[in-house]
Design a protein around this motif. Structure first.
Motif, mmCIF file in Angstrom:
data_model
loop_
_atom_site.group_PDB
_atom_site.id
_atom_site.type_symbol
_atom_site.label_atom_id
_atom_site.label_comp_id
_atom_site.label_asym_id
_atom_site.label_seq_id
_atom_site.Cartn_x
_atom_site.Cartn_y
_atom_site.Cartn_z
ATOM 1 N N SER A 1 0.840 -1.192 0.000
ATOM 2 C CA SER A 1 0.000 0.000 0.000
ATOM 3 C C SER A 1 0.876 1.244 0.000
ATOM 4 C CB SER A 1 -0.924 0.011 1.224
ATOM 5 O OG SER A 1 -0.160 0.045 2.417
ATOM 6 N N LEU A 2 0.387 2.283 -0.654
ATOM 7 C CA LEU A 2 1.106 3.547 -0.713
ATOM 8 C C LEU A 2 1.127 4.183 0.670
ATOM 9 C CD1 LEU A 2 2.433 5.401 -2.890
ATOM 10 C CD2 LEU A 2 0.244 6.611 -2.991
ATOM 11 N N GLN A 3 2.298 4.640 1.110
ATOM 12 C CA GLN A 3 2.406 5.204 2.447
ATOM 13 C C GLN A 3 3.499 6.259 2.475
ATOM 14 O OE1 GLN A 3 4.337 2.332 5.281
ATOM 15 N NE2 GLN A 3 4.078 0.907 3.553
ATOM 16 N N PRO A 4 3.350 7.267 3.335
ATOM 17 C CA PRO A 4 4.388 8.308 3.440
ATOM 18 C C PRO A 4 5.624 7.759 4.129
ATOM 19 C CG PRO A 4 2.676 8.681 5.078
ATOM 20 C CD PRO A 4 2.200 7.535 4.232
ATOM 21 N N THR A 5 6.777 8.353 3.801
ATOM 22 C CA THR A 5 8.044 7.970 4.423
ATOM 23 C C THR A 5 8.487 9.069 5.385
ATOM 24 O OG1 THR A 5 9.433 9.029 2.746
ATOM 25 C CG2 THR A 5 8.628 6.788 2.283
ATOM 26 N N SER A 6 9.592 8.825 6.062
ATOM 27 C CA SER A 6 10.136 9.830 6.973
ATOM 28 C C SER A 6 10.789 10.988 6.234
ATOM 29 C CB SER A 6 11.150 9.184 7.926
ATOM 30 O OG SER A 6 12.189 8.537 7.184
ATOM 31 N N LEU A 7 11.036 10.834 4.920
ATOM 32 C CA LEU A 7 11.539 11.951 4.121
ATOM 33 C C LEU A 7 10.375 12.865 3.756
ATOM 34 C CD1 LEU A 7 14.040 10.177 1.681
ATOM 35 C CD2 LEU A 7 14.577 11.566 3.686
ATOM 36 N N PRO A 8 10.488 14.172 3.934
ATOM 37 C CA PRO A 8 9.363 15.079 3.660
ATOM 38 C C PRO A 8 8.926 14.997 2.201
ATOM 39 C CG PRO A 8 11.096 16.203 4.905
ATOM 40 C CD PRO A 8 11.663 14.883 4.482
ATOM 41 N N GLY A 9 7.625 14.854 2.001
ATOM 42 C CA GLY A 9 7.052 14.858 0.656
ATOM 43 C C GLY A 9 7.361 13.639 -0.169
#
Length: 643
Positions: free
Chosen positions: A285-293
């Motif tokens: 699943s698509l998910q945010p990472t700890s890198l901004p944006g």
């Protein structure tokens, strides 16, 4: 009753007349528009809900197909290296970068640092001797020779290549660039060899050649183009991703033309992601990472970790809506989970797509709201018409009130000015006459005769003053009513100035150098000589009145191709910017104290302006407080036959 109190109630009544109806109309318009807008939004939701859900389902299906295509490409990777697979996936578009793994969490590309350094260097006596010559004794030529022997006798290609690199380093330090270039040219052929740190020997040799070869030569250009092609060749397994990124940053300094590296941004992003903790644990699943944006999504076999920037993901999702039909006036919009949506409506794309939302945004008019628009238009036009009529009536009332107040003020000013100006010469004349009548008739002494003559001269002066005052009133009245009779003839400007100066000297009694007349060129205008003389005399009297001793009044004349300019400059009290704007108003005087001591009713400059305008010209003033003023009359120039 004070003037402010007389004006307060009419102004208050006028404001109430305008504001109360306007406020009521605006309130009714606002309520009507609000109700129509609510109804329109409800109809829009009902009309677009089905289309939005269908578009969301299409986006989810196309996203799944996009992910399946990437996974299929990685599964058919028997002949591709991780670097080649990386380049192919990024070139397909739709993502910013990708991490290639072995399915167990270890990253294959960008490849981790590797070291192939041999222990032979530290145990071989010749190596130790060569390093001593280079680093301790600084005997670079002897060190280069020692490294040459090491390269020749070594059976290990990597050790031999490292010796050649050390040889080049010593040759450059010994200023023997020609020999260093020869060695580096031979190293360019080692396409399959790494150096001691796992970097491509050929690429490193070409970068060093660019640094030491004469620039812009044919050989130098050939090396640069070779390195450029090598960096774009992802089939070259000898080059690490770290070396590729380093060379991509270094090569642009050897050319004036910008170099487009399609993979450079993807390489940098992949390196950043590979060094970030937790990205390799991403799921399908698509998910945010700890890198901004930055967003990540893993393939089902965990061999790929796709990387998306927020802007790219937004663009990709919008492209997946292509083919979904919508009426004009609305468009698809994509919103991240952390963003606030102000769209007409939104629907979630699901957990697999990171809970991004697909929405509809208004881009134009509402195609299903024609009736509502017509009603709003009717309300708007009625309201605007009522406000416009109210404003027009209020403006007419205000104009009428202002004219009446202005007329009343002018009458008061006229009465006060005339009373004051007429009273002074009449009182002086009466006093002098009474003094003469009370004198001893039998006293025919010379002193009495002299006094009588002086009094008669004073009476004549006051009579002339009274005559000028009345003439000013009559002149201004005729010009104000457009009843002035002007005899237009050819007027010589020099004669005009001389007559005006003569009249002014007779009236003011000035016979010293306080009045200076510059040389007047041969110029002519068409106009009434008496009126123009009056205008110039009024300017001179105004300059004399508002100046203190020692006075310095100057009359200058010049011209251009179309106009003649006659200027009067003084060193008087000057005027502020606000006073300049009112200088030519009737009955306006800058300093009332001057008018009380030296006379005047505030009509002189107004007469000058009227005379100038009646001759098709103008008058302007330039002034500075405490420095003086300059009044300039500009008249149309009378062309000679030659001109």
């Amino acid at each position: 009753m004070p003037k402010s109190e007389r004006l307060a109630w009419p102004i208050l009544l006028l404001l109430m007349t305008v504001l109360v109806p306007s406020a009521g109309v605006v309130w009714m318009m606002r309520e009507a528009v609000r109700n129509e807008r609510l109804a329109s939004n409800q109809r829009l939701r009902e009309a677009y809900q089905i289309q939005l859900e269908a578009a969301g389902q299409a986006v989810r299906e196309r996203w799944s197909s996009h992910a399946s295509a990437s996974q299929a490409l990685s599964q058919n990777n028997d002949a591709r290296s991780p670097a080649r697979l990386f380049a192919d996936l990024v070139s397909r578009g739709g993502l910013d970068s990708v991490l290639i793994t072995d399915g167990q969490g270890d990253i294959l590309y960008p490849d981790p640092p590797r070291s192939l350094r041999r222990r032979t260097e530290s145990i071989d006596p010749l190596w130790l001797q060569a390093e001593k010559l280079e680093f301790t004794d600084r005997l670079f030529a002897e060190a280069a020779q020692a490294y040459t022997e090491l390269a020749a006798r070594s059976d290990d290609a990597v050790v031999s290549a490292r010796a050649r690199q050390a040889q080049v380093r010593c040759l450059i330090a010994a200023n023997d660039n020609a020999a260093a270039i020869e060695v580096l040219q031979s190293q360019r052929t080692y396409s399959a060899l790494y150096d001691a740190d796992g970097r491509s020997l050929a690429a490193a040799a070409e970068l060093r050649l660019l640094e030491i070869m004469p620039p812009q030569t044919a050989a130098w250009v050939e090396v640069r183009e070779s390195l450029h092609q090598r960096l774009g060749n992802y089939d070259d397994v000898t080059m690490t991703s770290a070396q590729r990124r380093f060379l991509m940053n270094q090569l642009p300094q050897f050319t004036d033309q910008p170099i487009d590296w399609p993979m450079q941004d993807a390489e940098v992003l992949a390196a950043q992601a590979a060094a970030t903790k937790g990205i390799t644990q991403a799921d399908a699943s698509l998910q945010p990472t700890s890198l901004p944006g930055l967003w990540a999504r893993a393939s089902s076999d965990d061999r790929l970790i796709e990387l998306y920037r927020t802007a790219t993901l937004r663009k990709t999702l919008l492209q997946l809506t292509d083919g979904s039909l919508l009426p004009s006036g609305v468009a698809f919009a994509v919103t991240a989970p952390t963003e606030t949506s102000d769209h007409l409506m939104d629907t979630s794309l699901g957990d697999d797509m990171g809970r991004w939302r697909l929405g509809l945004a208004m881009t134009g008019g509402d195609p299903f709201d024609d009736v509502s628009k017509q009603r709003r238009a009717v309300h708007l036009w009625i309201g605007l018409l009522v406000i416009a009529v109210t404003c027009v009536l209020a403006w007419l009332l205000a104009t009428s009130l202002r004219q009446r107040l202005r007329l009343a003020q002018l009458k008061n000013d006229l009465v006060a000015t005339v009373s004051h100006e007429l009273k002074t010469p009449l009182a002086s004349t009466r006093l002098l006459v009474d003094t003469l009548l009370s004198a001893d008739e039998n006293d025919d002494s010379q002193a009495n005769a002299k006094q009588t003559r002086e009094y008669l001269q004073l009476i004549s002066h006051e009579n002339a003053r009274l005559t000028r005052l009345i003439d000013n009133f009559l002149t201004f009245s005729r010009m104000d009513q457009d009843k002035a009779i002007l005899d237009f003839r050819t007027v010589d400007v020099g004669d005009l100035v001389n007559q005006a100066v003569t009249v002014f000297r007779e009236r003011s009694g000035i016979d010293d150098d306080s009045l200076q007349v510059d040389e007047v060129p041969e110029l002519s205008v068409s106009g009434d000589l008496d009126s123009l003389v009056t205008a110039v005399v009024n300017l001179l009297e105004n300059a004399w009145k508002y100046s203190e001793d020692p006075r310095k009044i100057t009359v200058t004349t010049d011209a251009d191709q179309q106009h003649v300019r006659l200027a009067v400059r003084d060193n008087g009290i000057g005027m502020s910017a606000r006073e300049i704007d009112r200088a030519f108003d009737r009955f306006y005087q800058v300093d009332q104290r001057v008018s009380r001591t030296r006379g005047g009713c505030g009509l002189g400059l107004g007469i000058v302006k009227a005379i100038a305008q009646s001759h098709g010209g103008s008058v302007r003033v330039e002034s500075e407080l405490g420095v003086g003023s300059r009044f300039t009359v500009c008249l149309p120039k009378l062309m000679t036959r030659t001109e």
